[in-house]
Design a protein around this motif. Structure first.
Motif, PDB file in Angstrom:
ATOM      1  N   GLY A  31      11.202 -27.959 -29.081  1.00 35.92           N
ATOM      2  CA  GLY A  31      10.728 -26.688 -28.038  1.00 35.92           C
ATOM      3  C   GLY A  31      12.113 -26.155 -27.419  1.00 35.92           C
ATOM      4  N   ILE A  34      14.853 -24.621 -29.557  1.00 34.77           N
ATOM      5  CA  ILE A  34      14.423 -23.263 -29.982  1.00 34.77           C
ATOM      6  C   ILE A  34      14.503 -22.382 -28.798  1.00 34.77           C
ATOM      7  CG2 ILE A  34      12.419 -21.899 -30.428  1.00 34.77           C
ATOM      8  CD1 ILE A  34      11.658 -24.038 -32.704  1.00 34.77           C
ATOM      9  N   SER A  35      14.206 -22.827 -27.525  1.00 31.16           N
ATOM     10  CA  SER A  35      14.226 -22.074 -26.259  1.00 31.16           C
ATOM     11  C   SER A  35      15.782 -21.707 -26.116  1.00 31.16           C
ATOM     12  CB  SER A  35      13.819 -22.823 -24.984  1.00 31.16           C
ATOM     13  OG  SER A  35      12.584 -22.911 -25.070  1.00 31.16           O
ATOM     14  N   MET A  38      16.935 -19.109 -28.514  1.00 32.61           N
ATOM     15  CA  MET A  38      16.254 -17.639 -27.938  1.00 32.61           C
ATOM     16  C   MET A  38      17.114 -17.078 -26.914  1.00 32.61           C
ATOM     17  SD  MET A  38      12.045 -18.063 -27.640  1.00 32.61           S
ATOM     18  CE  MET A  38      11.381 -18.474 -28.987  1.00 32.61           C
ATOM     19  N   LEU A  43      18.159 -16.691 -32.176  1.00 37.16           N
ATOM     20  CA  LEU A  43      17.039 -16.924 -33.191  1.00 37.16           C
ATOM     21  C   LEU A  43      16.433 -15.565 -33.580  1.00 37.16           C
ATOM     22  CD1 LEU A  43      15.488 -19.325 -34.352  1.00 37.16           C
ATOM     23  CD2 LEU A  43      13.895 -19.068 -32.337  1.00 37.16           C
ATOM     24  N   LYS A  44      16.433 -15.223 -34.948  1.00 32.37           N
ATOM     25  CA  LYS A  44      15.539 -14.325 -35.229  1.00 32.37           C
ATOM     26  C   LYS A  44      13.880 -14.870 -35.528  1.00 32.37           C
ATOM     27  CE  LYS A  44      18.290 -10.601 -36.822  1.00 32.37           C
ATOM     28  NZ  LYS A  44      18.691  -9.639 -37.814  1.00 32.37           N
ATOM     29  N   ASN A  45      13.910 -15.999 -35.864  1.00 27.28           N
ATOM     30  CA  ASN A  45      12.419 -16.460 -36.513  1.00 27.28           C
ATOM     31  C   ASN A  45      12.637 -17.831 -36.848  1.00 27.28           C
ATOM     32  OD1 ASN A  45       9.842 -15.851 -37.331  1.00 27.28           O
ATOM     33  ND2 ASN A  45      10.451 -14.184 -38.473  1.00 27.28           N
ATOM     34  N   ALA A  46      11.579 -18.502 -36.640  1.00 25.71           N
ATOM     35  CA  ALA A  46      11.535 -19.862 -37.019  1.00 25.71           C
ATOM     36  C   ALA A  46      10.099 -20.247 -37.500  1.00 25.71           C
ATOM     37  CB  ALA A  46      12.224 -20.837 -36.048  1.00 25.71           C
ATOM     38  N   ASN A  47      10.002 -20.733 -38.597  1.00 26.24           N
ATOM     39  CA  ASN A  47       8.471 -21.193 -38.913  1.00 26.24           C
ATOM     40  C   ASN A  47       8.537 -22.515 -39.686  1.00 26.24           C
ATOM     41  OD1 ASN A  47       6.126 -19.483 -38.690  1.00 26.24           O
ATOM     42  ND2 ASN A  47       7.518 -17.920 -39.384  1.00 26.24           N
ATOM     43  N   PRO A  48       7.430 -23.281 -39.488  1.00 27.30           N
ATOM     44  CA  PRO A  48       7.192 -24.381 -40.234  1.00 27.30           C
ATOM     45  C   PRO A  48       6.485 -24.111 -41.578  1.00 27.30           C
ATOM     46  CG  PRO A  48       5.800 -24.322 -38.629  1.00 27.30           C
ATOM     47  CD  PRO A  48       6.558 -23.226 -38.294  1.00 27.30           C
TER      48      PRO A  48
ATOM     49  N   HIS B  97       6.804 -11.399 -33.152  1.00 31.36           N
ATOM     50  CA  HIS B  97       6.570 -12.457 -34.256  1.00 31.36           C
ATOM     51  C   HIS B  97       6.767 -13.782 -33.724  1.00 31.36           C
ATOM     52  CE1 HIS B  97      11.083 -11.891 -34.194  1.00 31.36           C
ATOM     53  NE2 HIS B  97      10.808 -13.290 -34.681  1.00 31.36           N
ATOM     54  N   PHE B  98       7.616 -14.051 -32.716  1.00 29.67           N
ATOM     55  CA  PHE B  98       7.802 -15.649 -32.047  1.00 29.67           C
ATOM     56  C   PHE B  98       6.167 -16.110 -31.715  1.00 29.67           C
ATOM     57  CE2 PHE B  98      12.184 -14.349 -30.312  1.00 29.67           C
ATOM     58  CZ  PHE B  98      12.659 -14.964 -31.543  1.00 29.67           C
ATOM     59  N   SER B 101       4.436 -17.993 -34.708  1.00 28.29           N
ATOM     60  CA  SER B 101       4.946 -19.331 -35.563  1.00 28.29           C
ATOM     61  C   SER B 101       4.771 -20.414 -34.338  1.00 28.29           C
ATOM     62  CB  SER B 101       6.282 -19.308 -36.014  1.00 28.29           C
ATOM     63  OG  SER B 101       6.960 -20.542 -35.930  1.00 28.29           O
ATOM     64  N   ILE B 102       4.083 -21.721 -34.831  1.00 30.89           N
ATOM     65  CA  ILE B 102       4.015 -22.691 -34.009  1.00 30.89           C
ATOM     66  C   ILE B 102       5.064 -23.362 -33.554  1.00 30.89           C
ATOM     67  CG2 ILE B 102       1.612 -23.358 -34.966  1.00 30.89           C
ATOM     68  CD1 ILE B 102       2.882 -25.971 -36.144  1.00 30.89           C
ATOM     69  N   TRP B 103       6.282 -23.100 -34.186  1.00 32.93           N
ATOM     70  CA  TRP B 103       7.744 -23.729 -33.939  1.00 32.93           C
ATOM     71  C   TRP B 103       8.045 -22.891 -32.632  1.00 32.93           C
ATOM     72  CZ3 TRP B 103      11.260 -24.813 -38.469  1.00 32.93           C
ATOM     73  CH2 TRP B 103      10.720 -26.056 -39.055  1.00 32.93           C
ATOM     74  N   THR B 104       7.728 -21.537 -32.622  1.00 36.12           N
ATOM     75  CA  THR B 104       8.424 -20.787 -31.593  1.00 36.12           C
ATOM     76  C   THR B 104       7.537 -20.245 -30.310  1.00 36.12           C
ATOM     77  OG1 THR B 104       8.075 -18.782 -33.235  1.00 36.12           O
ATOM     78  CG2 THR B 104      10.142 -20.032 -32.960  1.00 36.12           C
ATOM     79  N   PRO B 107       7.965 -22.223 -26.947  1.00 36.44           N
ATOM     80  CA  PRO B 107       9.339 -21.870 -26.334  1.00 36.44           C
ATOM     81  C   PRO B 107       9.315 -20.534 -25.969  1.00 36.44           C
ATOM     82  CG  PRO B 107       9.520 -23.367 -28.316  1.00 36.44           C
ATOM     83  CD  PRO B 107       8.070 -22.853 -28.196  1.00 36.44           C
ATOM     84  N   ALA B 108       8.640 -19.507 -26.567  1.00 39.19           N
ATOM     85  CA  ALA B 108       8.762 -18.058 -26.529  1.00 39.19           C
ATOM     86  C   ALA B 108       8.182 -17.787 -25.287  1.00 39.19           C
ATOM     87  CB  ALA B 108       8.392 -17.360 -27.604  1.00 39.19           C
TER      88      ALA B 108
END
Lengths: 117, 429
Positions: A31, A34-35, A38, A43-48, B97-98, B101-104, B107-108
């Motif tokens: 987290g 990623i913060s 941001m 960061l544009k996008n991040a997804n598992p 869109h942040f 996603s569970i990753w973001t 944090p967002a």
């Protein structure tokens, strides 16, 4: 600024392989990582990636789909980031705290810009 | 967790305070997520969060950190909305869109609800509300509603109009935002300079709505001036705005003027003119702060309406008595002001100073050259004052009668009556 796709591949899954303690630390550090991206506007996008991937193949003129056969390596997710160049993208990928938790490979792919250069 | 015992009145007043304090911030950050065209959605979500807080606290008591509680509810509601909006294919912002996603997600939420980001979002909101495509009265209504957390009912009672009217202004403002695709962002480059001017205009208008209240609920209107100061403070301390001189000048002006607030009325709400104010009641800390901003506005290198008005106000604040005021200095500033802002209102205010420096006769002659303020009660009021000084009591009574008909605030009417009585006494003696 250029766009890059980082594909995260892990040996095993953090969800099943880490102890609750380690998983908690993993999520916290992830987290923060990623913060920070941001905050820097990188960061544009991040997804598992969820369970249940399929793969489409062509064999002798027929297009078939089947389960995505993973060995011990599995695609855990992706990051879409922006960076000044590939070196910065690599440095960002290296900073991912997931390396501390599970055997990991990160592919760093530059995306082709619209209009080209 | 230990919770305080709920008390109906206490909770209501806490909610009021909390709403005023946090609503603007929450609406701003939610608009960053939802996009400018969905500003009403942000307002509704914050309203919902408040209502939920209120009903929960009535049963369970007020939590230790009410703001934090409110933020958590607002965050959850934002998540639900984004996930629903996505299904409806509503246009959303570049950060929505942040939350998909569970990753973001976490944090967002942490990052975009941080103090610094919220400050940025409030500045974005200021620029959006003050967009020149939106009409002035809609700008003010929108700013009061979204930035300052006033309800439609409160805004309506402050402007002595019905809630439907304010509602219409808000609808118009939101429609303009959609039609002109006004972005939720701080403009850059040449555009910034131009838009900053519009922001200053609107904020100054808002300040004066509170300061020169011409009717309506005074308790609410008094907050307007403080809100105008708060919004200007956000703009003046923000890195996105490079040239801040004029904004500093505007802030200085508002600080000087509001510093005299407490001295302007007596305990019955009657107006006390500058001449008779108890200067010990002036807010010294505010005046000092005003001087700091006046200095930062570099008044010797930059000239704007706000610079000059701030300097004039600083002369008043610096004077220990009405008599010892530097009227010559003030008149000089009014002359400079006329060069850049030649309006009848400026000429009217200048006439008051001319009376001090060159005599009431001279001032009255200049006042009579103004021909478009016949509908403005202060024009007649000033005229009456000059006529009184010249001992033209009958003419003064005529002027006061005009002023009385045009004045709206009861306190102003009372003051005019009193002056009329004084004139009549002079005639009898």
């Amino acid at each position: 600024m250029k766009d890059f796709l980082l594909i995260i591949k892990t040996e095993g899954s953090v969800w099943s392989d880490l102890s609750p303690d380690a998983l908690q630390r993993h999520m916290q550090q992830g987290g923060q990582y990623i913060s920070k991206l941001m905050e820097e506007g990188k960061l544009k996008n991040a997804n598992p990636i969820d369970k249940g991937s399929r793969i489409i193949t062509e064999e002798k003129g027929t297009i078939k789909d089947g389960p995505f056969n993973e060995g011990k390596e599995l695609v855990a997710g992706y990051f879409h980031i922006v960076a000044t160049d590939i070196d910065e993208a690599v440095a960002i990928a290296k900073g991912n705290p997931i390396f501390e938790d599970i055997p990991t490979q990160i592919e760093v792919h530059p995306l082709m810009p619209v209009g080209g250069e | 967790m230990e919770r305080l015992l709920p008390d109906q009145v206490e909770i209501d007043s806490l909610i009021d305070k909390l709403y005023r304090q946090e609503a603007g911030k929450l609406i701003a950050v939610l608009t960053r997520f939802f996009g400018a065209e969905h500003i009403e959605l942000s307002e509704d979500v914050v309203q919902d969060a408040l209502t939920e807080a209120l009903s929960n606290w009535k049963v369970n008591g007020v939590p230790e950190n009410p703001s934090g509680w409110l933020y958590t509810v607002a965050k959850n509601k934002a998540l639900n909305v984004i996930r629903k909006e996505k299904n409806r294919k509503a246009g959303t912002s570049d950060i929505a869109h942040f939350l998909d996603s569970i990753w973001t997600t976490q944090p967002a939420l942490d990052y975009f609800f941080s103090e610094r980001e919220i400050q940025d979002d409030q500045l974005r909101m200021i620029f959006m509300c003050c967009h020149p495509a939106i009409s002035a009265d809609s700008q003010i209504a929108l700013a009061l509603k979204t930035l300052c957390g006033f309800s439609i009912k409160e805004i309506a009672s402050a402007f002595v109009t019905c809630p439907e009217n304010i509602h219409k202004r808000l609808v118009r403002a939101r429609k303009t935002i959609r039609d002109h695709q006004i972005q939720f962002e701080v403009p850059v480059g040449n555009e910034l300079e131009k838009r900053l001017k519009a922001v200053q205009e609107t904020i100054y208008l808002l300040f004066n709505e509170g300061y020169n209240a011409s009717g309506g609920d005074m308790l609410i209107r008094n907050h307007f001036s403080d809100e105008a100061i708060r919004l200007t403070s956000i703009a003046v301390s923000h890195v996105a705005i490079k040239s801040k001189e004029t904004t500093h000048a505007l802030l200085a002006l508002m600080l000087f003027n509001s510093a005299r607030f407490a001295a302007r009325t007596d305990e019955y709400g009657n107006i006390i003119t500058l001449e008779h104010q108890n200067r010990l009641l002036w807010d010294r800390a505010r005046i000092r702060e005003g001087f700091i901003h006046l200095q930062k506005s570099h008044p010797h290198q930059f000239v704007s309406k706000y610079h000059i008005l701030a300097i004039i106000s600083s002369y008043h604040c610096a004077a220990s008595s009405f008599e010892s005021t530097n009227w010559i200095g003030i008149l000089h500033e009014y002359d400079r002001l006329l060069e850049i802002d030649d309006t009848s209102i400026v000429r009217l205010n200048r006439a008051v100073v001319v009376a001090k420096v060159e005599g009431a006769g001279q001032a009255l002659a200049q006042l009579e050259e103004i021909d478009d303020l016949n509908d403005y009660h202060l024009y007649h009021s000033v005229k009456a004052d000059l006529q009184t000084q010249l001992m033209q009591y009958l003419a003064a009574i005529d002027s006061l009668q005009c002023a009385y008909k045009l004045a709206i605030i009861p306190a102003e009417k009372v003051l005019i009556k009193k002056r009329m009585a004084n004139c009549k006494k002079k005639i009898q003696n």
